[in-house]
Design a protein around this motif. Sequence first.
Motif, PDB file in Angstrom:
ATOM      1  N   LEU A   1      84.727 -28.373  20.329  1.00  0.00           N
ATOM      2  CA  LEU A   1      85.104 -28.596  21.520  1.00  0.00           C
ATOM      3  C   LEU A   1      85.763 -30.034  21.474  1.00  0.00           C
ATOM      4  N   ASP A   2      86.574 -30.371  20.640  1.00  0.00           N
ATOM      5  CA  ASP A   2      87.008 -31.685  20.377  1.00  0.00           C
ATOM      6  C   ASP A   2      88.574 -31.621  20.584  1.00  0.00           C
ATOM      7  N   THR A   3      89.091 -32.373  21.633  1.00  0.00           N
ATOM      8  CA  THR A   3      90.822 -32.289  21.905  1.00  0.00           C
ATOM      9  C   THR A   3      91.593 -32.787  20.663  1.00  0.00           C
ATOM     10  N   GLU A   4      90.795 -33.515  19.630  1.00  0.00           N
ATOM     11  CA  GLU A   4      91.876 -33.727  18.473  1.00  0.00           C
ATOM     12  C   GLU A   4      91.772 -32.712  17.362  1.00  0.00           C
ATOM     13  N   VAL A   5      90.973 -31.770  17.422  1.00  0.00           N
ATOM     14  CA  VAL A   5      90.854 -30.488  16.613  1.00  0.00           C
ATOM     15  C   VAL A   5      91.893 -29.486  17.048  1.00  0.00           C
ATOM     16  N   SER A   6      92.575 -29.006  16.068  1.00  0.00           N
ATOM     17  CA  SER A   6      93.547 -27.982  16.455  1.00  0.00           C
ATOM     18  C   SER A   6      93.034 -26.921  16.896  1.00  0.00           C
TER      19      SER A   6
ATOM     20  N   GLU B   1     100.398 -27.061  31.234  1.00  0.00           N
ATOM     21  CA  GLU B   1      99.049 -27.080  30.419  1.00  0.00           C
ATOM     22  C   GLU B   1      98.889 -25.739  30.078  1.00  0.00           C
ATOM     23  N   GLU B   2      99.644 -24.860  30.548  1.00  0.00           N
ATOM     24  CA  GLU B   2      99.008 -23.172  30.077  1.00  0.00           C
ATOM     25  C   GLU B   2      97.612 -23.183  30.459  1.00  0.00           C
ATOM     26  N   GLN B   3      97.209 -23.428  31.755  1.00  0.00           N
ATOM     27  CA  GLN B   3      95.883 -23.589  32.023  1.00  0.00           C
ATOM     28  C   GLN B   3      95.678 -22.494  33.148  1.00  0.00           C
ATOM     29  N   LEU B   4      94.234 -21.857  33.389  1.00  0.00           N
ATOM     30  CA  LEU B   4      93.915 -21.558  34.424  1.00  0.00           C
ATOM     31  C   LEU B   4      93.059 -22.376  35.171  1.00  0.00           C
ATOM     32  N   PHE B   5      92.959 -22.574  36.542  1.00  0.00           N
ATOM     33  CA  PHE B   5      91.988 -23.187  37.161  1.00  0.00           C
ATOM     34  C   PHE B   5      91.348 -22.550  38.340  1.00  0.00           C
ATOM     35  N   ILE B   6      89.972 -23.142  38.515  1.00  0.00           N
ATOM     36  CA  ILE B   6      89.501 -22.653  40.016  1.00  0.00           C
ATOM     37  C   ILE B   6      88.755 -24.060  40.376  1.00  0.00           C
ATOM     38  N   GLU B   7      89.370 -24.366  41.724  1.00  0.00           N
ATOM     39  CA  GLU B   7      89.019 -25.759  42.343  1.00  0.00           C
ATOM     40  C   GLU B   7      87.819 -25.158  43.487  1.00  0.00           C
TER      41      GLU B   7
ATOM     42  N   GLU C   1      82.635 -23.084  26.165  1.00  0.00           N
ATOM     43  CA  GLU C   1      82.760 -21.650  25.321  1.00  0.00           C
ATOM     44  C   GLU C   1      84.262 -21.278  25.462  1.00  0.00           C
ATOM     45  N   HIS C   2      84.799 -21.262  26.573  1.00  0.00           N
ATOM     46  CA  HIS C   2      86.351 -21.112  26.708  1.00  0.00           C
ATOM     47  C   HIS C   2      87.351 -21.871  26.008  1.00  0.00           C
ATOM     48  N   GLY C   3      86.817 -22.980  25.796  1.00  0.00           N
ATOM     49  CA  GLY C   3      87.595 -24.149  25.400  1.00  0.00           C
ATOM     50  C   GLY C   3      88.056 -24.904  26.547  1.00  0.00           C
ATOM     51  N   GLY C   4      87.501 -24.968  27.602  1.00  0.00           N
ATOM     52  CA  GLY C   4      87.975 -25.565  28.865  1.00  0.00           C
ATOM     53  C   GLY C   4      86.721 -26.623  29.398  1.00  0.00           C
ATOM     54  N   GLU C   5      86.897 -27.225  30.360  1.00  0.00           N
ATOM     55  CA  GLU C   5      86.245 -28.080  31.097  1.00  0.00           C
ATOM     56  C   GLU C   5      86.072 -28.251  32.373  1.00  0.00           C
TER      57      GLU C   5
ATOM     58  N   GLY D   1      81.139 -39.733  51.225  1.00  0.00           N
ATOM     59  CA  GLY D   1      81.537 -39.801  52.809  1.00  0.00           C
ATOM     60  C   GLY D   1      82.746 -38.902  52.636  1.00  0.00           C
ATOM     61  N   GLN D   2      83.150 -38.646  51.674  1.00  0.00           N
ATOM     62  CA  GLN D   2      84.660 -37.829  51.676  1.00  0.00           C
ATOM     63  C   GLN D   2      84.637 -36.507  50.892  1.00  0.00           C
ATOM     64  N   GLY D   3      83.296 -36.025  50.304  1.00  0.00           N
ATOM     65  CA  GLY D   3      83.563 -34.830  49.781  1.00  0.00           C
ATOM     66  C   GLY D   3      83.650 -34.736  48.435  1.00  0.00           C
ATOM     67  N   THR D   4      83.437 -33.397  47.593  1.00  0.00           N
ATOM     68  CA  THR D   4      83.650 -33.420  46.339  1.00  0.00           C
ATOM     69  C   THR D   4      84.463 -32.288  45.921  1.00  0.00           C
ATOM     70  N   CYS D   5      85.270 -32.453  44.664  1.00  0.00           N
ATOM     71  CA  CYS D   5      86.105 -31.222  44.165  1.00  0.00           C
ATOM     72  C   CYS D   5      85.539 -31.088  42.863  1.00  0.00           C
ATOM     73  N   PHE D   6      85.201 -29.856  42.454  1.00  0.00           N
ATOM     74  CA  PHE D   6      84.820 -29.530  40.969  1.00  0.00           C
ATOM     75  C   PHE D   6      85.961 -28.671  40.758  1.00  0.00           C
ATOM     76  N   ARG D   7      86.913 -29.037  39.592  1.00  0.00           N
ATOM     77  CA  ARG D   7      87.831 -28.157  39.150  1.00  0.00           C
ATOM     78  C   ARG D   7      87.414 -27.609  37.589  1.00  0.00           C
ATOM     79  N   LEU D   8      87.357 -26.405  37.666  1.00  0.00           N
ATOM     80  CA  LEU D   8      87.070 -25.615  36.394  1.00  0.00           C
ATOM     81  C   LEU D   8      88.523 -25.148  35.741  1.00  0.00           C
ATOM     82  N   ALA D   9      88.853 -25.580  34.458  1.00  0.00           N
ATOM     83  CA  ALA D   9      90.066 -25.409  33.810  1.00  0.00           C
ATOM     84  C   ALA D   9      89.913 -25.002  32.443  1.00  0.00           C
ATOM     85  N   TRP D  10      90.676 -23.854  32.152  1.00  0.00           N
ATOM     86  CA  TRP D  10      90.662 -23.436  30.516  1.00  0.00           C
ATOM     87  C   TRP D  10      91.811 -22.866  30.165  1.00  0.00           C
ATOM     88  N   PRO D  11      92.025 -22.566  28.794  1.00  0.00           N
ATOM     89  CA  PRO D  11      93.406 -22.176  28.460  1.00  0.00           C
ATOM     90  C   PRO D  11      93.577 -20.839  28.818  1.00  0.00           C
TER      91      PRO D  11
END
Length: 569
Positions: free
Chosen positions: A38-43, A479-485, A527-531, A539-549
């Motif tokens: 899980l290294d961004t510089e690995v092909s 980015e060819e990525q699916l995401f859930i916020e 495990e899906h290659g995402g993050e 005081g302004q809330g939080t956003c979790f972004r789940l993204a994977w290829p």
Amino acid sequence: MPIASLLVIQGVDQGTRFEIESGRIRIGRGAQNEIRILDTEVSRRHATLACQADRYVLQDDNSSNGSFVNGQPVRSQVLRNGDQVQVGRTILLFQLAGADASSLVAERVDLLSEPRDDRSQIIGSLDSAAGFTLAQQVAAGVAPDHADASLRTLYRISEEAVRPSASIDEVLQRILDLTLEAVGADRGCMLIADSKTDRIEPRVLAHRGETDVGERMPISTGIIEFVINNTQAVRTSDAAHDTRFDPGRSILEAGIREAMCVPMQGRYELLGVIYVDTTTRAQDALFGSAPTHRFTDELLTLLLAIGRQSALAVENNRYQQALLTAERLAAVGQTIATLSHHIKNIMQGLRGGSYLVDSGLKSKDEETIRRGWGIVERNQNRIYSLVMDMLTYSKERRPELALADVNQVVKEVCELMQGRADELGITLDVQLAARVPKSLFDAEGMHRAVLNIVTNAFDVLEEAQGGKLQVVTGFAPAEEQLFIEVIDNGPGIPDEELPRLFSLFESTKGARGTGLGLAVSQKILREHGGEISVESAQGQGTCFRLAWPLLNEERLRADSAEYDALPDA
């Protein structure tokens, strides 16, 4: 096929060990690889590791940043035990499992007793402190290009002493091989004190040149005892009638001419000795053409410094092993204490609910029974989630890829949580994107990842007025990525807590949190290659972004075809 493994010693997956169980495996960032880095510089498809004729061969698969073995770029390379493989910014240590080498060395060393009859002459000796000066010159930072041969040798040995290795035996073996080359000896042996019994026994053995590696190596216990008792380095000259050997063996058979033996003096105690000698071929001894006095006091000083470096390597290894054992015990203790605390809280909840159910049954009060049963159900769900999170986090696994719809996963999670949202007075707003392509991913694993994030948000909003939670799906074509916020309007996360957010057993919810949920979600995404990324302000809330290829069948078939078309390494 020999058993091997790759241990990540540097990179985002540091500490992960990959056992090599098949003859040909793929290394890369993509989910289809047997070894996922899980290294961004690995092909996505970086390299292949294949076992051929009891040898492991690493082959670069036209990766963007290349593959390296021991710092050198390679296209195809046979790996040896202890080699360092670098892909991207990640370094993996290649290890071959084998038998304990020290037990085999003892069978190949012949410790000769009866030192009183030993007529070999000690023609030079040095106090162990004499070798410290030379060793200290190395530590002082003298540049290797301007140092003499002895300093260059010590530089090489110092590098070996700190090189990552599967065992201390491998470190000592490399040091002994370099030692024979440096002092011009034909054979050598390191005898190391056992850390539990203090008994000094042969640990590693080395031969050089034309020496018969199949013969047992004779070593005089008289010399060994002298070095141990006096903490002195000695240089001996063997006479043709050396009585260390029985009368039936002549000097032509034994072949020893000179020997050197030095103590391996650590910081506080003697850790062993190094013994080296020269041998004579029969024809050279017959015609008197064998060289004499190869060893000098200068070489004895060098060997003494090597003994010091070797002792420090043994000492450091023992410290590391002791520290590792202590950390393991501490980790086990922390895990047991943390889980016991959470299980105790859940059991108290179950007892409270059971008490209400029992009271309701006795008084035939259905409302009390209903309240008690609701408490029991909530605590059953808590212990189920705890067990599932433990199982998910406890083992490395590959996602079970199947064509799935991210909108369906989010819909099921939100339907499951709608009842609790109504109970807590939280507005649950679900925004499913109209055009989200189906993708190959582990729907059950992603369901757990999203559920943990949503549950965590509900716990945060439980005491808030006008709590609102948005769950949004989408697809990023660039980015060819699916995401859930998952976006809440809660109090936000303090800046000092953000770096520890995904750490195991780190919870910002006090007794209500297990510290497992976010760590498990991050593990599933990786495990899906995402993050998972987090944006939060107090005081302004939080956003979790789940993204994977995005991974579809066409791309998977193309990757498989590309892999099958690769030539054998």
